[in-house]
Scaffold this motif. Structure first.
Motif, PDB file in Angstrom:
ATOM      1  N   ASP A 233       3.970  -9.174  -4.740  1.00  0.00           N
ATOM      2  CA  ASP A 233       2.808  -9.143  -3.872  1.00  0.00           C
ATOM      3  C   ASP A 233       2.135  -8.007  -4.203  1.00  0.00           C
ATOM      4  N   LEU A 234       2.620  -6.846  -4.348  1.00  0.00           N
ATOM      5  CA  LEU A 234       2.219  -5.428  -4.464  1.00  0.00           C
ATOM      6  C   LEU A 234       1.401  -5.311  -5.730  1.00  0.00           C
ATOM      7  N   TYR A 235       1.780  -6.218  -6.842  1.00  0.00           N
ATOM      8  CA  TYR A 235       1.317  -6.035  -8.181  1.00  0.00           C
ATOM      9  C   TYR A 235       0.219  -7.291  -8.108  1.00  0.00           C
ATOM     10  N   SER A 236       0.137  -8.232  -7.353  1.00  0.00           N
ATOM     11  CA  SER A 236      -1.171  -8.970  -7.289  1.00  0.00           C
ATOM     12  C   SER A 236      -2.289  -8.579  -6.530  1.00  0.00           C
ATOM     13  N   VAL A 237      -1.753  -7.710  -5.553  1.00  0.00           N
ATOM     14  CA  VAL A 237      -2.848  -7.027  -4.653  1.00  0.00           C
ATOM     15  C   VAL A 237      -3.640  -5.949  -5.699  1.00  0.00           C
ATOM     16  N   ILE A 238      -2.830  -5.232  -6.392  1.00  0.00           N
ATOM     17  CA  ILE A 238      -3.414  -4.357  -7.043  1.00  0.00           C
ATOM     18  C   ILE A 238      -4.202  -4.773  -8.321  1.00  0.00           C
ATOM     19  N   LEU A 239      -3.930  -5.739  -8.754  1.00  0.00           N
ATOM     20  CA  LEU A 239      -4.731  -6.486  -9.708  1.00  0.00           C
ATOM     21  C   LEU A 239      -5.905  -7.057  -9.186  1.00  0.00           C
ATOM     22  N   ASN A 240      -6.204  -7.343  -7.801  1.00  0.00           N
ATOM     23  CA  ASN A 240      -7.181  -7.805  -7.256  1.00  0.00           C
ATOM     24  C   ASN A 240      -8.009  -6.952  -6.342  1.00  0.00           C
ATOM     25  N   SER A 241      -7.597  -5.635  -6.634  1.00  0.00           N
ATOM     26  CA  SER A 241      -8.412  -4.516  -5.756  1.00  0.00           C
ATOM     27  C   SER A 241      -9.206  -3.830  -6.649  1.00  0.00           C
ATOM     28  N   GLU A 242      -9.964  -2.738  -5.785  1.00  0.00           N
ATOM     29  CA  GLU A 242     -10.929  -2.053  -6.564  1.00  0.00           C
ATOM     30  C   GLU A 242     -10.457  -0.675  -6.881  1.00  0.00           C
ATOM     31  N   VAL A 284      -1.270   2.725  -1.055  1.00  0.00           N
ATOM     32  CA  VAL A 284      -0.117   3.013  -2.021  1.00  0.00           C
ATOM     33  C   VAL A 284      -0.676   2.820  -3.633  1.00  0.00           C
ATOM     34  N   GLU A 285      -1.960   2.543  -3.667  1.00  0.00           N
ATOM     35  CA  GLU A 285      -2.533   1.976  -4.906  1.00  0.00           C
ATOM     36  C   GLU A 285      -2.340   3.243  -6.072  1.00  0.00           C
ATOM     37  N   LYS A 286      -2.647   4.593  -5.477  1.00  0.00           N
ATOM     38  CA  LYS A 286      -2.433   5.835  -6.452  1.00  0.00           C
ATOM     39  C   LYS A 286      -0.989   6.046  -6.891  1.00  0.00           C
ATOM     40  N   LEU A 287      -0.100   5.403  -6.106  1.00  0.00           N
ATOM     41  CA  LEU A 287       1.242   5.737  -6.475  1.00  0.00           C
ATOM     42  C   LEU A 287       1.957   4.800  -7.570  1.00  0.00           C
ATOM     43  N   TYR A 288       0.960   3.937  -7.855  1.00  0.00           N
ATOM     44  CA  TYR A 288       1.575   2.734  -8.882  1.00  0.00           C
ATOM     45  C   TYR A 288       0.409   2.114  -9.922  1.00  0.00           C
ATOM     46  N   SER A 292       3.830   0.045 -13.961  1.00  0.00           N
ATOM     47  CA  SER A 292       5.032   0.670 -13.467  1.00  0.00           C
ATOM     48  C   SER A 292       5.421  -0.432 -12.474  1.00  0.00           C
ATOM     49  N   ILE A 293       4.869  -1.256 -11.794  1.00  0.00           N
ATOM     50  CA  ILE A 293       5.073  -2.269 -10.887  1.00  0.00           C
ATOM     51  C   ILE A 293       6.136  -3.420 -11.895  1.00  0.00           C
ATOM     52  N   GLU A 294       5.439  -3.621 -13.076  1.00  0.00           N
ATOM     53  CA  GLU A 294       6.091  -4.688 -13.808  1.00  0.00           C
ATOM     54  C   GLU A 294       7.538  -4.286 -14.143  1.00  0.00           C
ATOM     55  N   LYS A 295       7.948  -2.797 -14.361  1.00  0.00           N
ATOM     56  CA  LYS A 295       8.998  -2.548 -14.592  1.00  0.00           C
ATOM     57  C   LYS A 295      10.028  -2.470 -13.300  1.00  0.00           C
ATOM     58  N   ILE A 296       9.335  -2.272 -12.163  1.00  0.00           N
ATOM     59  CA  ILE A 296      10.088  -2.358 -11.011  1.00  0.00           C
ATOM     60  C   ILE A 296      10.596  -3.939 -10.817  1.00  0.00           C
ATOM     61  N   ILE A 297       9.607  -4.807 -11.057  1.00  0.00           N
ATOM     62  CA  ILE A 297      10.088  -6.266 -10.867  1.00  0.00           C
ATOM     63  C   ILE A 297      10.987  -6.633 -11.929  1.00  0.00           C
ATOM     64  N   ILE A 298      11.273  -6.153 -13.190  1.00  0.00           N
ATOM     65  CA  ILE A 298      12.181  -6.482 -14.013  1.00  0.00           C
ATOM     66  C   ILE A 298      13.435  -5.760 -13.652  1.00  0.00           C
ATOM     67  N   PHE A 317      21.897  -1.387  -4.901  1.00  0.00           N
ATOM     68  CA  PHE A 317      20.822  -1.052  -4.213  1.00  0.00           C
ATOM     69  C   PHE A 317      20.407   0.365  -4.227  1.00  0.00           C
ATOM     70  N   PRO A 318      21.361   1.275  -3.639  1.00  0.00           N
ATOM     71  CA  PRO A 318      20.912   2.868  -3.875  1.00  0.00           C
ATOM     72  C   PRO A 318      20.634   3.292  -5.102  1.00  0.00           C
ATOM     73  N   LYS A 319      20.783   2.645  -6.353  1.00  0.00           N
ATOM     74  CA  LYS A 319      20.531   3.041  -7.724  1.00  0.00           C
ATOM     75  C   LYS A 319      19.263   2.672  -7.946  1.00  0.00           C
ATOM     76  N   LEU A 320      18.875   1.399  -7.434  1.00  0.00           N
ATOM     77  CA  LEU A 320      17.417   0.858  -7.757  1.00  0.00           C
ATOM     78  C   LEU A 320      16.548   1.571  -6.949  1.00  0.00           C
ATOM     79  N   PHE A 321      16.909   2.003  -5.767  1.00  0.00           N
ATOM     80  CA  PHE A 321      16.008   2.668  -4.657  1.00  0.00           C
ATOM     81  C   PHE A 321      15.854   4.331  -5.287  1.00  0.00           C
ATOM     82  N   GLU A 322      16.713   4.685  -5.657  1.00  0.00           N
ATOM     83  CA  GLU A 322      16.548   6.150  -6.188  1.00  0.00           C
ATOM     84  C   GLU A 322      15.472   6.170  -7.461  1.00  0.00           C
ATOM     85  N   GLU A 323      15.647   4.940  -8.303  1.00  0.00           N
ATOM     86  CA  GLU A 323      14.721   4.912  -9.542  1.00  0.00           C
ATOM     87  C   GLU A 323      13.036   4.540  -9.113  1.00  0.00           C
ATOM     88  N   ILE A 324      12.928   3.598  -8.050  1.00  0.00           N
ATOM     89  CA  ILE A 324      11.734   3.314  -7.720  1.00  0.00           C
ATOM     90  C   ILE A 324      11.010   4.778  -7.039  1.00  0.00           C
TER      91      ILE A 324
END
Length: 327
Positions: A233-242, A284-288, A292-298, A317-324
């Motif tokens: 959803d975050l990916y879709s919003v960023i693609l459709n925002s300004e 949060v747009e400026k953070l991603y 970068s979101i594509e990588k998180i989804i993978i 889960f903690p390992k993923l959270f640390e990476e994000i």
């Protein structure tokens, strides 16, 4: 023919109203028309007067404002000249009454709106009304408790009320029923966890994760699926925002429609704050970036595969959270 227009952004309320109308005419022929099944060559047949003399017909036109403009104009033209003496009902639903709909003489107009996110009292009334459609009653306190568990998401609220209506053998659903049936670490808890993640608050994320994992009802696969959908959803919003610093409500609504992401989540992503928000949201747009979101989804997909092959959730889960949070 009676023509009914249902306006608004509530898919659940629209569906209920359409079903209520259809139930009154059990012998009618039902014809549905949507952007997905529209066939230009057959549209005239649907509105051919001679074809409905033998049997009453209910024509349902769904999601009118998603039709191509050419087809909206054609449907509008047909409806303007449709003979009202013919038996039957036409039901048309749309988000807004655009210029093509304003040219049609409707017999009834019904409003089906999701309340603004900051209007708590309207959400409570909506939940009570949905329960009444299932022949159940709720107090204000019980309706509020359901919202606390599920969040302000119309589809999830309706599913939760349906579950409660099956569970409770009483006409009135009690707070105890809600506490017995509704999962404590529900959508609302997952949503809060995900927001801490996208705002890179690692310690908060790990504290919430620890509490969720301790629950007997915790499902690692369910949490992985929730994370996947959230970042999608975050990916879709960023693609459709300004990529702006600030957004107003009309812009949030447009992005929600374009991205097909809920209003509540779009507002959260873009830092649109309501008076009732307990936590001040940031954009949060400026953070991603999309990359970068594509990588998180993978990474979430890989986590899901690891869980299904016996991986340890308390490690993965903690390992993923640390990476994000460190990216």
């Amino acid at each position: 023919m009676q023509k009914i227009l249902i306006l608004g952004n509530s898919t659940i309320q629209k569906r209920i109203r359409i079903e209520e109308i259809i139930e009154k005419f059990p012998n009618a022929e039902i014809v549905t028309l949507s952007p997905e099944n529209y066939v230009d060559e057959e549209i005239n047949n649907i509105f051919t007067m001679g074809s409905i003399f033998s049997k009453d017909r209910i024509i349902v036109i769904s999601d009118f404002d998603s039709f191509k403009i050419l087809y909206q104009e054609k449907i509008s033209t047909l409806l303007k000249h449709y003979d009202n003496a013919v038996k039957g009902i036409l039901i048309l639903d749309s988000q807004k009454e655009n210029k093509y709909l304003k040219e049609i003489n409707f017999d009834r107009k019904i409003e089906a709106m999701i309340p603004p996110l900051w209007k708590d009292e309207l959400w409570i009334e909506m939940v009570k009304d949905l329960a009444s459609k299932l022949h159940k009653q709720l107090s204000n306190e019980t309706a509020e408790k359901i919202i606390q568990f599920v969040g302000k998401n119309e589809d999830l609220l309706y599913e939760e009320i349906k579950k409660l209506s099956i569970y409770s053998n009483m006409e009135i659903i009690s707070i105890k029923d809600v506490e017995d049936v509704s999962t404590y670490f529900s959508t609302a808890s997952y949503e809060e966890l995900c927001y801490d993640l996208i705002t890179k608050k690692l310690s908060n994320s790990l504290i919430k994760l620890h509490s969720i994992v301790k629950s007997s009802s915790f499902s690692p696969i369910a949490l992985a699926n929730y994370l996947y959908k959230y970042f999608l959803d975050l990916y879709s919003v960023i693609l459709n925002s300004e990529r702006k610093a600030n957004y107003n409500w009309s812009e949030v609504m447009k992005i929600s429609k374009d991205s097909m992401v809920s209003l509540q989540r779009v507002a959260s992503f873009l830092g649109f704050n309501f008076k009732t928000d307990k936590v001040k949201k940031i954009n949060v747009e400026k953070l991603y970036s999309p990359t970068s979101i594509e990588k998180i989804i993978i990474d979430i997909e890989e986590l899901d595969r690891s869980l299904k092959t016996g991986g340890e959730p308390k490690v993965l889960f903690p390992k993923l959270f640390e990476e994000i949070c460190s990216a």
